[in-house]
Design a protein around this motif. Sequence first.
Motif, short mmCIF file in Angstrom:
data_model
loop_
_atom_site.label_atom_id
_atom_site.label_comp_id
_atom_site.label_asym_id
_atom_site.label_seq_id
_atom_site.Cartn_x
_atom_site.Cartn_y
_atom_site.Cartn_z
N ALA A 699 30.11 46.19 25.50
CA ALA A 699 29.21 47.09 24.76
C ALA A 699 28.25 47.80 25.71
O ALA A 699 27.85 48.94 25.46
CB ALA A 699 28.43 46.30 23.72
N LEU A 700 27.88 47.14 26.83
CA LEU A 700 26.99 47.74 27.83
C LEU A 700 27.77 48.49 28.91
O LEU A 700 27.19 48.91 29.91
CB LEU A 700 26.12 46.66 28.48
N ASP A 701 29.09 48.62 28.71
CA ASP A 701 29.96 49.29 29.68
C ASP A 701 29.94 48.58 31.03
O ASP A 701 29.92 49.21 32.09
CB ASP A 701 29.54 50.76 29.86
N LEU A 702 29.94 47.24 31.00
CA LEU A 702 29.98 46.43 32.21
C LEU A 702 31.29 45.67 32.27
O LEU A 702 31.88 45.33 31.24
CB LEU A 702 28.81 45.43 32.22
N SER A 703 31.74 45.39 33.49
CA SER A 703 32.89 44.49 33.66
C SER A 703 32.41 43.06 33.46
O SER A 703 31.25 42.74 33.68
CB SER A 703 33.49 44.65 35.05
N ILE A 704 33.33 42.19 33.06
CA ILE A 704 32.99 40.78 32.86
C ILE A 704 33.95 39.93 33.69
O ILE A 704 35.17 40.11 33.64
CB ILE A 704 33.06 40.38 31.36
N VAL A 705 33.39 39.04 34.49
CA VAL A 705 34.16 38.14 35.35
C VAL A 705 33.92 36.72 34.86
O VAL A 705 32.77 36.30 34.70
CB VAL A 705 33.74 38.25 36.82
N ALA A 706 34.99 35.99 34.63
CA ALA A 706 34.89 34.59 34.21
C ALA A 706 35.12 33.70 35.42
O ALA A 706 36.20 33.72 36.02
CB ALA A 706 35.91 34.27 33.12
N GLU A 707 34.10 32.93 35.81
CA GLU A 707 34.20 32.04 36.96
C GLU A 707 34.44 30.62 36.48
O GLU A 707 33.76 30.15 35.57
CB GLU A 707 32.91 32.10 37.77
N GLY A 708 35.43 29.96 37.10
CA GLY A 708 35.73 28.58 36.71
C GLY A 708 37.00 28.46 35.89
O GLY A 708 37.11 27.57 35.04
N VAL A 709 37.97 29.37 36.14
CA VAL A 709 39.26 29.29 35.45
C VAL A 709 40.06 28.15 36.08
O VAL A 709 40.55 28.28 37.21
CB VAL A 709 40.02 30.63 35.56
#
Length: 770
Positions: A699-709
């Motif tokens: 919604a904020l036009d940001l990328s999202i990175v998930a750490e800990g996969v």
Amino acid sequence: MRRVVRGARRAVVRRRARMAKVLRWLLPLSWIGFAATVLLRPEPTYDARFDVGAYNVVFLLTALACWCHVPRTHLDGVAWRTLGAGMVLYTLGNVYGSAVVGASDSYPSPADALWLSYYVCAYVAIVLLVRSRMPAYSRNAWLDGLVGGCGAAALSAEFVFAQVMADTEGRTAVVVTNLAYPVLQLLLIVLLVTTGHVLRTRSWSWWLLTAGIAVALVGDMVFLYREAAGTYVEGGLLDLTWPLGAVLMGWAALVRPGGDEAAEARTDALALPAIATLAALGMLVYRQASELNPVALVLALLTVGLGFLRFTLTLRQVRLLAESRREARTDDLTGLANRRLILEQLAAGFASGDGAVGLIVMDLDRFKEINDSLGHSAGDELLVAVGARLEPVMPDGAGFGRTGGDEFAVVLRAGTPWRALAVARRISEALRDPFVVAGVSTVVEASVGIACSPQHGTDVESILSCADIAMYRAKRSRTGVQVFEPDPADPSRRRVRLLSDLRTALDREDLALHFQPKVDLRSGSVAGVEALLRWDHPRHGPIPPDEFIGLAEQTNLMPDLTRFVLRRALLAATGLDRAGFPLTMSVNLSSSDLMDAGFPARVDRLLGEHDLPPERLVVEVTENSVMADRTRALGVLRELRDLGVRVSVDDYGTGHASLAYLRELPVDELKLDRSFLQGVPDDIHNAAIVRSTVELAHALDLSIVAEGVEDAACQAWLRQLGCDVGQGFHISHPMPFEDLLAWLRTEPADPPAPAGLDDPARPSLVSPPT
């Protein structure tokens, strides 16, 4: 769109790599086949199939090899493509010379223009190759090549090519053309040898290129002799030399990266210009007895003039070198002795033989608080003022300097504990009056530690460690001054020794970076890597990052650590470029970096030094580090963003920032903390947090990175959820640079984790330093 472009680039690199494997065999085989046709012919003679066909296959394959070269940098790629273009021009000259000029024996002809154009392309390519290895290449090295080349050309014009000059007397175009070939070849070979020596390169690519041009030079010189004497026959053994030179140049383009390709300037390359200048002077003296031809005279005068210019620059360089050696032992900020000089003075005290050396180390109390509240420039101002006030109270013969951060040291010859205590009292009295910093009156106190030999140790390391321990005891007990006393149960001993060892490791660059890949969850392609600082202690083994980075934060060593990590990380990014993987490089910043107004300028300078576009660098900051001083941190982040550097919020969700602050942050991505991925998708609470964070970021036009996969189920769920990037042990453990390259080329399931370094229970503290 960027993923499509990145994928297309990787596809091109793979195609070139496959073609290069074929060419490594095809190039020598084509020359062997050509040589066989020459040797098996009854007698040398003109043959259209030979001169237009088989002869030129080698040159076309060499041009293709130059195109297939996998560049280290953009300049490197342009250099090899330029050389390939020159090889195409050379081939066109061969075809025109054999098929069109042929029996007409027209000389010079358009074929000569094409052949000479190749040398221009080769010279440009060499210049670009040197620039790609050493952007700040010295003028001296270029002058070495010019002096040596002009000197060799002068000797050749007078003695070697005298017969050629005599046979072409009065025909200016013929003279110029005949001399252009060997002169251009000599310039190229001298420049290659000189620059290879000056750069100390051990690259097979560089020396194969040098050998290829050298073989062609031999061919040109013999050809000129035979052509002048009327004994040259087309299709003979001499015609093997030029294709052989082309094969060597083709191999130079195809050789796998190896050895030391980094440029290291050196100043001991005066032999070549000295010999060339003396030879030219000798020719000018020789002219008094025997007339020099005009070409040799001009070249000799040019050699002497350039030689004197070279030696003038050398004298200036010697002066600058002396100054740089002095500066290497001087603290840039205060002008006092630095840590290196203090250690040298301490070692000299032990070497003197009297055995009595005293060491005083002092640390300013509450300096970090002053630095953070008033700013780094105010902190620097305070350090300068402290140094200026303390230097006059030091006893004669004592060494006084700043050893780093807010620490100072005094080395006393014939030092006893009582004499050291007297100096410590002088220090305390000198600091009693307040300092005015940034318009604020500030009282500064110091914690002082004292150690003396032989009571507390008989070598530099032991005295330094004991003095540091005494200083930390003084700080903890608030006594101000403490003489070292042995106490095996004191836990500060390990801390002090680790800190001392950390400084040493940083000075010697014994720290290492490991790299953990980040994967685009939609396409499965590698999106970037994160640089993680690791320290394998020689006695204690791997030290957890949170332990030694915490020490660096507490002792103002973090700026030096950050510079180290940034430099190494950007160097690794250029290495990935050379290997065909233009990935983003992420580094972590500390709160002290965000308080430093000069940090963005240093980042900009480092990016320029490594010829990297700013968008290739991602800086990761935590919410808490920003909130430590929100105004200053936002200023630094905005400057970094204006440079084009990407900004990521690390460990998102664990700090104290509100959504209102998040809206103001100049960021490009959120990096969700690993704790929220535990148990997903089965843990409904964590799953809800992850889902809402992904939606918020988008919604904020940001990328999202998930750490800990950590497993396939988590990765599949995140992909389904629309998360952009994943990072974790299921994808890859952090690994050294060489292992990263192997992983990128083969994309294995999961390389083994280095023992003791990457436990998921530990915070994966990375130092963004450089």
